[in-house]
Design an enzyme around this catalytic site. Structure first.
Site, PDB file in Angstrom:
ATOM      1  N   ASP A 135      -3.248   4.587  -2.237  1.00 10.71           N
ATOM      2  CA  ASP A 135      -4.351   4.987  -1.370  1.00 10.71           C
ATOM      3  C   ASP A 135      -4.738   6.447  -1.576  1.00 10.71           C
ATOM      4  O   ASP A 135      -3.874   7.327  -1.678  1.00 10.71           O
ATOM      5  CB  ASP A 135      -3.922   4.773   0.089  1.00 10.71           C
ATOM      6  N   GLU A 175      -6.598   3.817  -5.981  1.00 10.95           N
ATOM      7  CA  GLU A 175      -7.884   4.016  -5.304  1.00 10.95           C
ATOM      8  C   GLU A 175      -8.362   5.383  -5.764  1.00 10.95           C
ATOM      9  O   GLU A 175      -7.826   6.405  -5.347  1.00 10.95           O
ATOM     10  CB  GLU A 175      -7.724   3.976  -3.791  1.00 10.95           C
ATOM     11  N   ASP A 208     -12.140  -1.356   3.547  1.00 11.98           N
ATOM     12  CA  ASP A 208     -13.004  -0.208   3.837  1.00 11.98           C
ATOM     13  C   ASP A 208     -14.487  -0.521   3.636  1.00 11.98           C
ATOM     14  O   ASP A 208     -15.333   0.374   3.784  1.00 11.98           O
ATOM     15  CB  ASP A 208     -12.632   0.984   2.941  1.00 11.98           C
ATOM     16  N   ASP A 268       0.841  -1.188   0.000  1.00  9.42           N
ATOM     17  CA  ASP A 268       0.000   0.000   0.000  1.00  9.42           C
ATOM     18  C   ASP A 268       0.878   1.241   0.000  1.00  9.42           C
ATOM     19  O   ASP A 268       1.832   1.341   0.778  1.00  9.42           O
ATOM     20  CB  ASP A 268      -0.891   0.018   1.255  1.00  9.42           C
TER      21      ASP A 268
END
Length: 563
Positions: free
Chosen positions: A205, A262, A336, A103
């Site tokens: 992210d 994302e 999430d 990430d």
């Protein structure tokens, strides 16, 4: 594994498994999952059939937002292990032909990062301009922007009158100032050092938040707190293209790696910029279908009364946009999101293995790279905690308080949290039906969904179904059409039926999923050459009519086009 020797676009052929490290497997009995725990279970992942692991943040962090608040981008959090442990994981995974992606969180850092500490220590420090710090004239925040996690997006700096820093998310996650050339180059150098270490890429992210409107003006308030959602000034704003193009040129483009953005807030008209031939990323997550249960993807208390036809249409539009512009990252769960069985199966009679298989088959053969979130392959469901104190997730607490402020009762507010909490997907992975599910020998960092899990890896029919789907996509003679084939959605089917074909010029495969609570009949104006996959034991076919039971999904090979 020499990534440079892999063919171009190798990432299209992958099956990705997301690991939430705190909750996957604890190897040392401290109640927290760790890197050695992942190493210990690599054989499980190999037998499942996945080819790449995406690990949520394992970097140094105070874990206010469970690792998405990074205090050192190049050091491993001791609760997870060491840099040497990560190198061992990369090497062990390589032996099984499994790649590792990490990430990348560069919209913000932790307030415990050395950059932020130096920014506060000295007003004249260069690090002051690594963050977004503003002065106010009247002792109130610079504007009325509400953070994603609730409350003002501005936090006062101790000891400095009328001075605030911006945090799009939690107050301990100060936003980095991407307008600063020096800060950007620090980020690029860090990324390149990681890519030189042998990881296969990044999931990036909150990347659409890196560009802020520089006027920093107020917005019309949209809640009882008199604040306004920050995304209207900070998400996918004009000018972000220069940042993302530079990021790609100075890092990812130099390597044969996978990049997954994302990218909430990106309209379909801009997909070519993000994933086209010269796009910023290889693929992106499209959240429009996933967020169907809340109005405009907003606060959890703004629930929508969605239908399956609306959901299917959102998937259709998304797939057509992805196909027209590039490649997609297909998912129904992540760290999430709540559990898909609880969110996307409306009939309580099918919030079980039957519903889990229907959802799995409906999304897994869409065009794009499939992502599986840990526990999804077991058919896990949401928690049923009725006390807000049981929830660890900071956004759960913020949404609970927001709902109370908007006039909802405590019972209503906790139900919103039950339905949408990120903790639904963060409870420890249930390996067995023993105490703590075989996740740890001691009490986990967050409560188990069940201390002695009924759903686990033992004799799990959903797990076996995922293995079968992965094998079909990766190793059967249908591999080419299931990976690269064009997708076309079928409209002449009953309501609440997701139907599409995959075609590559040689084969035509149809995926049919009945989300109804009753049997439906589907007319096919062609021959059915083979039933490739079936969630149920049998299927009724008379001439050119297929009868599907409730929550039945089938994958069939046709003798030609659909009609």
């Amino acid at each position: 594994m020499n990534l440079r020797e892999l063919q171009d676009n190798w990432w299209k052929e992958e099956v990705i498994y997301q690991i939430y490290p705190q909750s996957f497997k604890d190897s040392n009995g401290d109640g927290i999952g760790d890197i050695q725990g992942i190493i210990n279970e690599l054989n499980y992942l190999h037998q499942l059939g996945i080819t790449t692991i995406w690990i949520s943040p394992i970097f140094s962090s105070p874990l206010i937002d469970n690792g998405y608040d990074i205090s050192d981008y190049e050091d491993i959090n001791p609760v997870f292990g060491t840099n040497d442990d990560l190198d061992r994981l990369i090497a062990k995974a390589d032996e099984l032909n499994i790649k590792i992606i990490l990430d990348l969180v560069v919209n913000h850092s932790s307030d415990e990062h050395i950059w932020f500490k130096k920014a506060l220590e000295n007003k004249n420090s260069k690090y002051r301009n690594y963050y977004i710090i503003k002065e106010s004239q009247d002792g109130t925040p610079p504007n009325n922007w509400r953070s994603i996690f609730g409350g003002s997006a501005w936090e006062p700096i101790d000891g400095e009158k009328n001075t605030y820093y911006l945090h799009t998310f939690h107050k301990k996650q100060p936003d980095l100032n991407w307008e600063n050339d020096e800060l950007r180059n620090e980020i690029y150098n860090m990324i390149n050092r990681w890519l030189e270490r042998g990881i296969a890429g990044f999931r990036i992210d909150s990347i659409t938040f890196i560009k802020k409107d520089q006027d920093f003006n107020n917005l019309p308030s949209d809640g009882a707190d008199n604040l306004a959602n920050i995304k209207h000034k900070t998400r996918n704003r004009p000018g972000i293209s220069s940042f993302l193009s530079e990021l790609n040129e100075k890092t990812f483009k130099k390597y044969n790696v996978m990049t997954v953005g994302e990218a909430p807030g990106v309209p379909y008209s801009q997909f070519n910029d993000y994933i086209g031939k010269n796009g910023y990323f290889n693929m992106i997550f499209d959240f429009k279908p996933a967020d169907i249960d809340v109005e405009n993807g907003s606060e959890w208390f703004r629930e929508s009364n969605w239908t399956y036809d609306e959901y299917i249409n959102l998937v259709k539009i998304s797939q057509e946009a992805l196909q027209s512009n590039g490649w997609g990252a297909n998912f129904i769960e992540n760290h999430d999101q709540p559990r898909a069985v609880s969110k996307l199966i409306k009939d309580s009679n099918f919030k079980n293995d039957i519903g889990a298989k229907a959802l799995a088959a409906s999304y897994f053969f869409l065009r794009g790279t499939p992502f599986i979130y840990q526990g999804q392959e077991l058919g896990m469901t949401n928690v049923e905690w009725d006390d807000i104190s049981l929830f660890n997730d900071i956004s759960s607490h913020d949404n609970y308080e927001r709902a109370l402020l908007e006039g909802f009762t405590s019972e209503q507010s906790i139900e919103f949290v039950q339905n949408r909490s990120r903790d639904n997907g963060r409870t420890p992975f249930p390996w067995t039906n023993e105490e703590y599910g075989g996740f740890s020998s001691s009490k986990p960092w967050i409560a188990m969904k069940e201390k002695y899990p009924r759903i686990n890896t033992t004799n799990n029919t959903v797990l076996k179904f995922y293995q079968e789907m992965i094998n079909l996509r990766q190793h059967s003679h249908y591999r080419n059409v299931l990976i690269f084939g064009e997708i076309k959605f079928i409209s002449n089917v009953p309501n609440a039926v997701m139907a599409y074909t995959r075609e590559d010029g040689n084969k035509v495969i149809a995926s049919l999923t009945n989300f109804n609570s009753k049997k439906v009949e589907i007319t096919i104006n062609n021959t059915i050459d083979e039933i490739i996959l079936n969630t149920h034991e049998g299927i009724s076919i008379e001439e050119n009519i297929i009868s599907l039971e409730p929550m039945q999904s089938v994958l069939v090979e046709l003798g030609g086009n659909w009609s």
